[in-house]
Design an enzyme around this catalytic site. Sequence first.
Site, mmCIF file in Angstrom:
data_model
loop_
_atom_site.group_PDB
_atom_site.id
_atom_site.type_symbol
_atom_site.label_atom_id
_atom_site.label_comp_id
_atom_site.label_asym_id
_atom_site.label_seq_id
_atom_site.Cartn_x
_atom_site.Cartn_y
_atom_site.Cartn_z
ATOM 1 N N GLU A 201 0.799 -1.233 0.000
ATOM 2 C CA GLU A 201 0.000 0.000 0.000
ATOM 3 C C GLU A 201 0.826 1.276 0.000
ATOM 4 O O GLU A 201 0.860 2.026 0.982
ATOM 5 C CB GLU A 201 -0.983 0.003 1.186
ATOM 6 C CG GLU A 201 -1.987 -1.120 1.128
ATOM 7 C CD GLU A 201 -3.242 -0.869 1.960
ATOM 8 O OE1 GLU A 201 -3.302 0.157 2.652
ATOM 9 O OE2 GLU A 201 -4.162 -1.703 1.891
ATOM 10 N N GLU A 389 -5.209 -8.496 0.315
ATOM 11 C CA GLU A 389 -5.914 -8.155 1.558
ATOM 12 C C GLU A 389 -7.370 -7.900 1.253
ATOM 13 O O GLU A 389 -7.698 -7.234 0.268
ATOM 14 C CB GLU A 389 -5.360 -6.877 2.212
ATOM 15 C CG GLU A 389 -4.067 -7.048 2.945
ATOM 16 C CD GLU A 389 -3.624 -5.783 3.675
ATOM 17 O OE1 GLU A 389 -4.490 -5.000 4.124
ATOM 18 O OE2 GLU A 389 -2.399 -5.588 3.784
HETATM 19 C C1 NOJ Z 1 -4.360 -2.168 4.892
HETATM 20 C C2 NOJ Z 1 -3.027 -2.332 5.542
HETATM 21 O O1 NOJ Z 1 -2.150 -2.956 4.667
HETATM 22 C C3 NOJ Z 1 -3.093 -3.077 6.858
HETATM 23 O O2 NOJ Z 1 -1.873 -2.893 7.498
HETATM 24 C C4 NOJ Z 1 -4.271 -2.568 7.667
HETATM 25 O O3 NOJ Z 1 -4.306 -3.114 8.943
HETATM 26 C C5 NOJ Z 1 -5.547 -2.908 6.919
HETATM 27 N N1 NOJ Z 1 -5.532 -2.204 5.654
HETATM 28 C C6 NOJ Z 1 -6.821 -2.496 7.639
HETATM 29 O O4 NOJ Z 1 -6.852 -1.128 7.793
#
Ligand code: NOJ
Length: 483
Positions: A201, A389
């Site tokens: 991200e 994710e």
């Molecule tokens: C994206 C992130 O990569 C992760 O670290 C985070 O906990 C989740 N989203 C949820 O916000």
Amino acid sequence: MDRRKFLQTTGLTLGAGSLSSLVPSVLRAEPESVAHSATKFPTGFLWGSATASYQVEGAVHEGGRGVSIWDTFSHTPGKTANGDTGDVADDFYHRYPQDIAMMKRMGLQTFRFSVAWPRIFPNGTGKPNQQGVDFYNKLVDTLLAAGIQPYCTLFHWDLPQVLQDKGGWESREVAHAFADYSGYTAGFLSDRVKNFMTMNEMRSFAMIGYRDGRHAPGLQIGRKRMAQLNHNVVYAHGLSVGAIRAHAKGPVKVGLADNLEAATPCIEIPEHIEAARKGMRELNAMYQTVIQEGRYTDHYLKTLGPDAPHFTQEELDIIKSPLDFVGINCYTAHYVRAADNDAGFVSVPNPSSYPHMYSPWLTVGPEALYWGPKLSHELWGIKEIYITENGCSSADKIAEDGHIYDTDRVMYLRNYLTQLHRAVAEGVPVKGYFCWSLLDNYEWADGYDKRFGIVYVDFATQKRTPKLSAHFYESVIASNEVK
Ligand code: NOJ
């Protein structure tokens, strides 16, 4: 009512420590006998879960680990909810053998973890720390012994503090340090790890950390510097791709985990679908689009005007280094509609009544898991996609019987997976799915209040309890279809 009686009245059965003890017996039929096989995933589709070093490991002062920007930020008063830090988190650093055993019982086939850069190079560069190398070697060996494929992310936000002191992601020196760290780490893991992601991200760590200041390092550097930083980040990614390939000890696949803005037509009619296609390129111009196309879109450069980044053709060629796969982190939909303007689309903001999960930003848009992969495949010809994710926060509570009935998370996952299936059924090459997250963990500035795990963690005792959603996911994996 005693626990056994309660379970009987609810149709639940007690298993001898089995994870399926929460699943009503009527749903525990053989997968073949369940009627709705319309949502079967292809054989070989990989099911896993994801975590990140700072969010789960704890042990921040152990094993020779250096200080990261998240140690500094979380220990700065007022920066995180309740002043929560990742000092202990899930204590995964010590408990990973038990957690991997639990993953195995759940049937997980793959696990996405990240390496903490300051464990490998406590000073960002220079002499590697053998204890850090040993930790990730043991983690990988334990996963493989359990039959779980490791997918490794090299950067999930825990930048060594010494490198932030040199300018962080604004610095060219840091981009090169990242390439060195990536090459070294891939070098020692690649005899066993076959899939690497450079960064997690970019948009989040860049924009929230340096533009909004709500995440580490907590800066607000302004538009011009931000545009240059974004360029430096994708450049660092490109250098890292090359370094991984150069140091790998065997064939490996290289990708990234990108939270691309999933441009989603507000309604599925041709003009808005076309708007989503345009929106996908423009909304991701500074990350996925330049990585895939090796150029910034005209619209992006025009919009930035004098604040546009400086770049050379040589840098663009590095940024465009070919990838073996693209990981998409997907939580929300970015609705767009057709518009008669330069860009050919506009964003459609959600009304305040729009449903969201426990985190207010986490609006429910399952179609994003259809349009995100589909448009990425169509626009850029990406041949291998993973959902690296997807998941949600829930106001989880332990019920009287000791279970956690996170029906909202089950609802969320079921709807998103149904949309993902829709993409796969149309031939979009999605090869696997990683649920975020295995464990409740340190949710950055939101601390420990926003729980994203399918396994509940009592942070006082470190006890793990699989939630209803874990049993839902377990049944999805066992049958390879949405339940
Ligand atoms: C994206 C992130 O990569 C992760 O670290 C985070 O906990 C989740 N989203 C949820 O916000």
